[in-house]
Design a protein around this motif. Structure first.
Motif, short mmCIF file in Angstrom:
data_model
loop_
_atom_site.label_atom_id
_atom_site.label_comp_id
_atom_site.label_asym_id
_atom_site.label_seq_id
_atom_site.Cartn_x
_atom_site.Cartn_y
_atom_site.Cartn_z
N PHE A 76 115.27 44.89 79.38
CA PHE A 76 114.76 45.94 78.50
C PHE A 76 115.92 46.76 77.96
O PHE A 76 117.06 46.61 78.39
CB PHE A 76 113.75 46.83 79.24
CG PHE A 76 114.31 47.50 80.48
CD1 PHE A 76 114.85 48.77 80.41
CD2 PHE A 76 114.30 46.84 81.70
CE1 PHE A 76 115.37 49.37 81.54
CE2 PHE A 76 114.80 47.45 82.84
CZ PHE A 76 115.34 48.72 82.76
N GLN A 77 115.60 47.64 77.02
CA GLN A 77 116.61 48.49 76.42
C GLN A 77 116.65 49.83 77.14
O GLN A 77 115.62 50.46 77.35
CB GLN A 77 116.32 48.70 74.94
CG GLN A 77 117.43 49.39 74.20
CD GLN A 77 117.17 49.44 72.70
OE1 GLN A 77 116.04 49.50 72.26
NE2 GLN A 77 118.23 49.43 71.94
N LEU A 78 117.83 50.25 77.52
CA LEU A 78 118.07 51.52 78.20
C LEU A 78 118.77 52.44 77.21
O LEU A 78 119.63 51.99 76.44
CB LEU A 78 118.95 51.29 79.42
CG LEU A 78 119.48 52.51 80.14
CD1 LEU A 78 118.37 53.12 81.00
CD2 LEU A 78 120.64 52.14 81.03
N ILE A 79 118.41 53.71 77.21
CA ILE A 79 119.02 54.69 76.31
C ILE A 79 119.91 55.63 77.12
O ILE A 79 119.48 56.19 78.13
CB ILE A 79 117.94 55.52 75.57
CG1 ILE A 79 116.96 54.61 74.83
CG2 ILE A 79 118.59 56.53 74.63
CD1 ILE A 79 117.56 53.80 73.71
N PHE A 80 121.16 55.77 76.68
CA PHE A 80 122.08 56.75 77.27
C PHE A 80 122.07 57.98 76.39
O PHE A 80 122.10 57.88 75.16
CB PHE A 80 123.50 56.19 77.35
CG PHE A 80 123.69 55.16 78.41
CD1 PHE A 80 123.92 55.53 79.73
CD2 PHE A 80 123.64 53.81 78.10
CE1 PHE A 80 124.08 54.58 80.71
CE2 PHE A 80 123.80 52.85 79.08
CZ PHE A 80 124.03 53.23 80.39
N LEU A 81 122.05 59.16 77.00
CA LEU A 81 122.13 60.43 76.29
C LEU A 81 123.46 61.07 76.66
O LEU A 81 123.63 61.58 77.76
CB LEU A 81 120.96 61.34 76.70
CG LEU A 81 119.57 60.75 76.52
CD1 LEU A 81 118.52 61.68 77.09
CD2 LEU A 81 119.30 60.46 75.06
N ALA A 82 124.42 61.02 75.74
CA ALA A 82 125.77 61.52 76.03
C ALA A 82 126.51 61.81 74.73
O ALA A 82 126.23 61.20 73.70
CB ALA A 82 126.55 60.49 76.85
N ASP A 83 127.44 62.75 74.79
CA ASP A 83 128.26 63.07 73.62
C ASP A 83 129.24 61.96 73.28
O ASP A 83 129.64 61.81 72.14
CB ASP A 83 129.05 64.37 73.86
CG ASP A 83 128.14 65.59 73.80
OD1 ASP A 83 127.18 65.57 73.01
OD2 ASP A 83 128.40 66.55 74.54
N VAL A 84 129.66 61.19 74.29
CA VAL A 84 130.63 60.13 74.12
C VAL A 84 130.03 58.82 74.63
O VAL A 84 129.20 58.83 75.53
CB VAL A 84 131.91 60.39 74.94
CG1 VAL A 84 133.12 59.78 74.28
CG2 VAL A 84 132.15 61.84 75.20
#
Length: 147
Positions: A76-84
C-alpha cells in the motif's frame, strides 16, 4: 460523521508486528493538474475547508507488510508528513527494498474497496523513519546552533 479525517497515533510494532519493507524510493506527493505541461506542485497536509492538518509537505512511498495475509492488501501507499524528504538509513535487503521502522505513525480509518466488496481499512501517515538524520522527523527538537 464525527470520525471523518480523524487520525490516531499507533506504535510501529502494533501496526506492523513483522516489520515493514520500503519498496522503491520516497517521492513528493503532487497535486492533480489537468494541464500536463504545468509544473508539478507538491501537496501539503492541510484541508482549507475544515482548517485541519499539520501544514507539512506530503511524501509518498510504497511499502509491503509481511504480516498481512491478504495479498491484495499487503502492499500500500504510505504518506510521510515532513518538511524534508525522509531518507532511509537501512541497507537494501534486495535491490530497491529496505526494511524500515516508522516514527510518529498515525492511522486514519477508511472504507476501502468497491461495490459489495467494501471493507474497513486504514491510511497510514508517518513523521519519519527511525535512524534517519536528514531532518525529516516531525517530533524532533531543533538542534541548538553553535555561536
Amino acid at each position: 460523521m464525527a470520525l471523518k479525517g480523524y487520525r490516531f497515533p499507533i506504535s510501529h510494532a502494533e501496526a506492523f508486528p513483522l516489520g515493514l519493507v520500503l519498496v522503491g524510493q520516497i517521492e513528493p506527493l503532487t497535486k492533480y493538474n489537468q494541464d500536463r505541461n504545468a509544473a508539478p506542485e507538491q501537496r501539503y497536509d492541510f484541508d482549507p475547508k475544515t482548517g485541519t492538518g499539520s501544514g507539512l509537505l506530503m511524501w509518498k512511498a510504497t511499502v509491503t507488510d509481511p504480516s498481512e495475509t491478504n495479498s491484495k492488501r499487503a502492499s500500500f501507499q504510505l504518506i510521510f508528513l515532513a518538511d524534508v524528504q525522509p531518507v532511509p538509513s537501512t541497507p537494501e535487503v534486495l535491490p530497491g527494498m529496505r526494511q524500515v521502522e516508522l516514527e510518529g505513525l498515525q492511522a486514519e480509518p477508511r472504507v476501502m474497496g468497491q461495490g459489495e466488496f467494501k471493507y474497513q481499512g486504514f491510511n497510514f501517515y508517518a513523521g519519519g523513519i527511525k535512524g534517519d538524520n536528514s531532518g525529516a522527523k516531525v517530533n524532533q527538537p531543533a538542534a541548538a546552533k553553535a555561536a
